[in-house]
Design a protein around this motif. Structure first.
Motif, PDB file in Angstrom:
ATOM      1  N   VAL A   1       0.866  -1.179   0.000  1.00 24.98           N
ATOM      2  CA  VAL A   1       0.000   0.000   0.000  1.00 24.98           C
ATOM      3  C   VAL A   1       0.900   1.225   0.000  1.00 24.98           C
ATOM      4  O   VAL A   1       1.638   1.462   0.951  1.00 24.98           O
ATOM      5  N   ARG A   2       0.858   1.983  -1.076  1.00 29.61           N
ATOM      6  CA  ARG A   2       1.687   3.185  -1.194  1.00 29.61           C
ATOM      7  C   ARG A   2       0.861   4.411  -0.837  1.00 29.61           C
ATOM      8  O   ARG A   2      -0.193   4.661  -1.417  1.00 29.61           O
TER       9      ARG A   2
ATOM     10  N   LEU B   1       3.267  -1.217   4.207  1.00 26.86           N
ATOM     11  CA  LEU B   1       2.789   0.166   4.121  1.00 26.86           C
ATOM     12  C   LEU B   1       3.963   1.056   3.748  1.00 26.86           C
ATOM     13  O   LEU B   1       4.909   1.213   4.526  1.00 26.86           O
ATOM     14  N   LEU B   2       3.904   1.619   2.552  1.00 24.24           N
ATOM     15  CA  LEU B   2       4.983   2.459   2.034  1.00 24.24           C
ATOM     16  C   LEU B   2       4.601   3.924   2.180  1.00 24.24           C
ATOM     17  O   LEU B   2       3.650   4.391   1.531  1.00 24.24           O
ATOM     18  N   PHE B   3       5.317   4.664   3.027  1.00 24.71           N
ATOM     19  CA  PHE B   3       5.129   6.105   3.181  1.00 24.71           C
ATOM     20  C   PHE B   3       6.148   6.798   2.282  1.00 24.71           C
ATOM     21  O   PHE B   3       7.312   6.965   2.639  1.00 24.71           O
TER      22      PHE B   3
ATOM     23  N   ALA C   1       1.234  22.068   7.618  1.00 26.22           N
ATOM     24  CA  ALA C   1       0.663  20.879   8.255  1.00 26.22           C
ATOM     25  C   ALA C   1       1.730  19.916   8.765  1.00 26.22           C
ATOM     26  O   ALA C   1       1.389  18.805   9.183  1.00 26.22           O
ATOM     27  N   ARG C   2       2.982  20.329   8.748  1.00 27.99           N
ATOM     28  CA  ARG C   2       4.059  19.407   9.096  1.00 27.99           C
ATOM     29  C   ARG C   2       3.931  18.881  10.525  1.00 27.99           C
ATOM     30  O   ARG C   2       4.066  17.683  10.787  1.00 27.99           O
ATOM     31  N   ALA C   3       3.643  19.757  11.481  1.00 30.05           N
ATOM     32  CA  ALA C   3       3.578  19.343  12.883  1.00 30.05           C
ATOM     33  C   ALA C   3       2.459  18.330  13.110  1.00 30.05           C
ATOM     34  O   ALA C   3       2.653  17.314  13.806  1.00 30.05           O
ATOM     35  N   ASP C   4       1.276  18.574  12.534  1.00 32.20           N
ATOM     36  CA  ASP C   4       0.155  17.647  12.723  1.00 32.20           C
ATOM     37  C   ASP C   4       0.430  16.295  12.075  1.00 32.20           C
ATOM     38  O   ASP C   4       0.120  15.240  12.649  1.00 32.20           O
ATOM     39  N   ILE C   5       1.003  16.314  10.873  1.00 32.79           N
ATOM     40  CA  ILE C   5       1.276  15.057  10.168  1.00 32.79           C
ATOM     41  C   ILE C   5       2.336  14.252  10.902  1.00 32.79           C
ATOM     42  O   ILE C   5       2.224  13.022  11.035  1.00 32.79           O
ATOM     43  N   MET C   6       3.361  14.919  11.398  1.00 31.48           N
ATOM     44  CA  MET C   6       4.388  14.203  12.147  1.00 31.48           C
ATOM     45  C   MET C   6       3.824  13.599  13.435  1.00 31.48           C
ATOM     46  O   MET C   6       4.254  12.534  13.879  1.00 31.48           O
ATOM     47  N   GLY C   7       2.851  14.275  14.042  1.00 33.63           N
ATOM     48  CA  GLY C   7       2.207  13.719  15.229  1.00 33.63           C
ATOM     49  C   GLY C   7       1.472  12.425  14.926  1.00 33.63           C
ATOM     50  O   GLY C   7       1.508  11.477  15.724  1.00 33.63           O
ATOM     51  N   VAL C   8       0.784  12.358  13.776  1.00 36.20           N
ATOM     52  CA  VAL C   8       0.102  11.124  13.389  1.00 36.20           C
ATOM     53  C   VAL C   8       1.120  10.031  13.066  1.00 36.20           C
ATOM     54  O   VAL C   8       0.925   8.855  13.399  1.00 36.20           O
ATOM     55  N   LEU C   9       2.242  10.416  12.451  1.00 34.91           N
ATOM     56  CA  LEU C   9       3.278   9.433  12.108  1.00 34.91           C
ATOM     57  C   LEU C   9       3.871   8.793  13.354  1.00 34.91           C
ATOM     58  O   LEU C   9       4.220   7.609  13.351  1.00 34.91           O
TER      59      LEU C   9
ATOM     60  N   PHE D   1       6.317  -1.453   7.886  1.00 33.98           N
ATOM     61  CA  PHE D   1       6.365  -0.045   7.501  1.00 33.98           C
ATOM     62  C   PHE D   1       7.695   0.245   6.805  1.00 33.98           C
ATOM     63  O   PHE D   1       8.771  -0.112   7.307  1.00 33.98           O
ATOM     64  N   VAL D   2       7.595   0.914   5.644  1.00 36.12           N
ATOM     65  CA  VAL D   2       8.762   1.351   4.892  1.00 36.12           C
ATOM     66  C   VAL D   2       8.527   2.794   4.481  1.00 36.12           C
ATOM     67  O   VAL D   2       7.431   3.142   4.015  1.00 36.12           O
TER      68      VAL D   2
END
Length: 440
Positions: free
Chosen positions: A236-237, A278-280, A290-298, A326-327
């Protein structure tokens, strides 16, 4: 003049006069005593607020009784024979949703939530009618939610190909060199095999979270796909390039009319298994706002202590992602937060030298491009000395994308020569290679 005669205001009762309402009786006597003596009871007059409360209580009891009846009817109609289509699905909308829930493998507590929501939908149809806008909107919302919940692979887990020789063969077929990366994957496969032998097949192996960092064209994404093929897993990419909202990953609450699950949950549904890769991709390309919010979810996704109960805002139920591999890929790590880097195993992707590009171009890119263009193996060939002349002008390119474009152009020119009847096969030599490598 008598002032009492000119006064037009109504007379005000004195304190001796009674202000209570007159209670009628069924008896013929002038007083309540006579009616009581005759066997009649005076009618009790309730205050207005007491009457309203009594009416509301009566209506509440009626609504609860109707809801219970609808829930009972729904559970009964799911098992009752009814008219169905060619696929065995009921023609009744609500009954069809109930059948989907009953046949799915969702957890029991979530199944109860779905059943209650369908019962509420049946109550709305009974009260407002199946053509009302209220019922139509509620049905569409409920159907979308039921389909996403029942489509998740709650118990489906693919079987890994646990063979070190086959995995090594698959990785070598897809990539030349990169021995350090290949060794990492072979070590992970060996740990899975050892855990199955010692702890049983149901034991969850904690996989490394690999992050390939390197320049464009060095094979980061393609190597992640090779890992999935070597393990016989779905991939899943999830592209992070230009991602501007953390809800893309985590989903949006169902209170919004256009709500839908996040890319992580959608990817699991598309994969159909609990253990995909899961390919990020392009982890460093998210927008600055949105960097801070996305990094929090990561952090929650990549932390083994948290991803076993990842909650999508739309589904609002924890799902287990600990079986996933996870990759991640990135061009550099400067735009990735320190907390996320702390959970990653950074692997630098090396740039290719001339010798490696020659091997890759001759053994990997050329056969793939010939098949893509439609050339047979004997219809187009490149002499060995020509490869040095092809590679050297591309020496500044750290990857192989420039080499892929050049070989593709040479194959297209050869295809034109063959189709026009000028030759049956084409061979590129030191004498004519400039004809095939020029832009004209």
């Amino acid at each position: 003049m008598d002032p009492a005669k000119n006064n037009s205001l109504p007379s005000v009762p004195t304190s001796d006069q009674s202000t209570q309402p007159v209670v009628p009786t069924t008896g013929g006597g002038p007083t309540g005593d006579n009616s009581t003596n005759n066997g009649d009871k005076p009618i009790e007059v309730l205050p207005s607020n007491a009457i309203v409360q009594q009416q509301e209580a009566t209506e509440a009891v009626q609504v609860q009784t109707a809801a219970k009846a609808q829930a009972t009817n729904l559970s009964n109609t799911i098992t009752q024979p009814t008219s169905t289509d060619s696929n065995g699905q009921s023609y009744d909308q609500i009954r069809a949703l109930g059948e989907v829930v009953e046949k799915s493998a969702v957890p029991d507590d979530l199944r109860k939530t779905l059943t209650e929501r369908i019962a509420r939908l049946a109550l709305i149809r009974t009260g407002a009618g199946f053509m009302s806008s209220t019922y139509i909107m509620e049905y569409e919302s409920t159907q979308r939610y039921v389909n996403w919940v029942t489509g998740y692979p709650w118990k489906n887990k693919s079987k890994d190909t646990l063979d070190l020789k086959e995995a090594k063969k698959q990785l070598d077929e897809d990539h030349y060199g990169l021995e350090m990366l290949k060794n990492r994957m072979l070590e992970y496969i060996a740990s899975i095999m050892l855990n199955i032998q010692n702890n049983g097949p149901d034991f969850t192996t904690q996989s490394p979270i690999l992050c390939f960092v390197g320049l464009a064209g060095t094979g980061k994404t393609t190597f992640a796909m090779s890992i999935a093929r070597a393990l016989a897993r779905q991939i899943v990419r999830i592209p992070f390039g230009g991602m501007a909202d953390s809800r893309v990953l985590r989903g949006q609450s169902r209170f919004f009319p256009d709500a839908e699950p996040g890319q992580v949950y959608k990817g699991m549904v598309r994969a159909g298994t609990l253990n995909p890769v899961l390919l990020f991709d392009e982890l460093d390309r998210v927008t600055e706002t949105a960097r801070a919010d996305i990094m929090g979810v990561l952090i929650e996704l990549l932390d083994p202590g948290q991803n076993n109960a990842f909650s999508d805002h739309y589904i609002d139920y924890p799902v287990n992602l600990s079986n996933c591999l996870f990759v991640a890929t990135a061009n550099n790590t400067t735009a990735i937060s320190t907390a996320v880097i702390d959970r990653l195993e950074i692997i630098q992707m090396p740039s290719y030298n001339d010798e490696e590009k020659t091997h890759i171009g001759r053994d990997f890119v050329l056969p793939k491009t010939k098949k893509l263009i439609g050339l047979k193996d004997d219809q187009f060939s490149i002499d060995e000395p020509v490869w040095e002349e092809i590679i050297r002008p591309l020496g500044y390119d750290p990857g192989i994308r420039g080499l892929e474009r050049l070989i593709n152009m040479m194959c297209r020119k050869a295809a034109r020569i063959i189709v026009s009847g000028q030759a049956r096969n084409v061979r590129v030599t030191m004498d004519n290679y400039k004809v095939f490598t020029s832009e004209i």
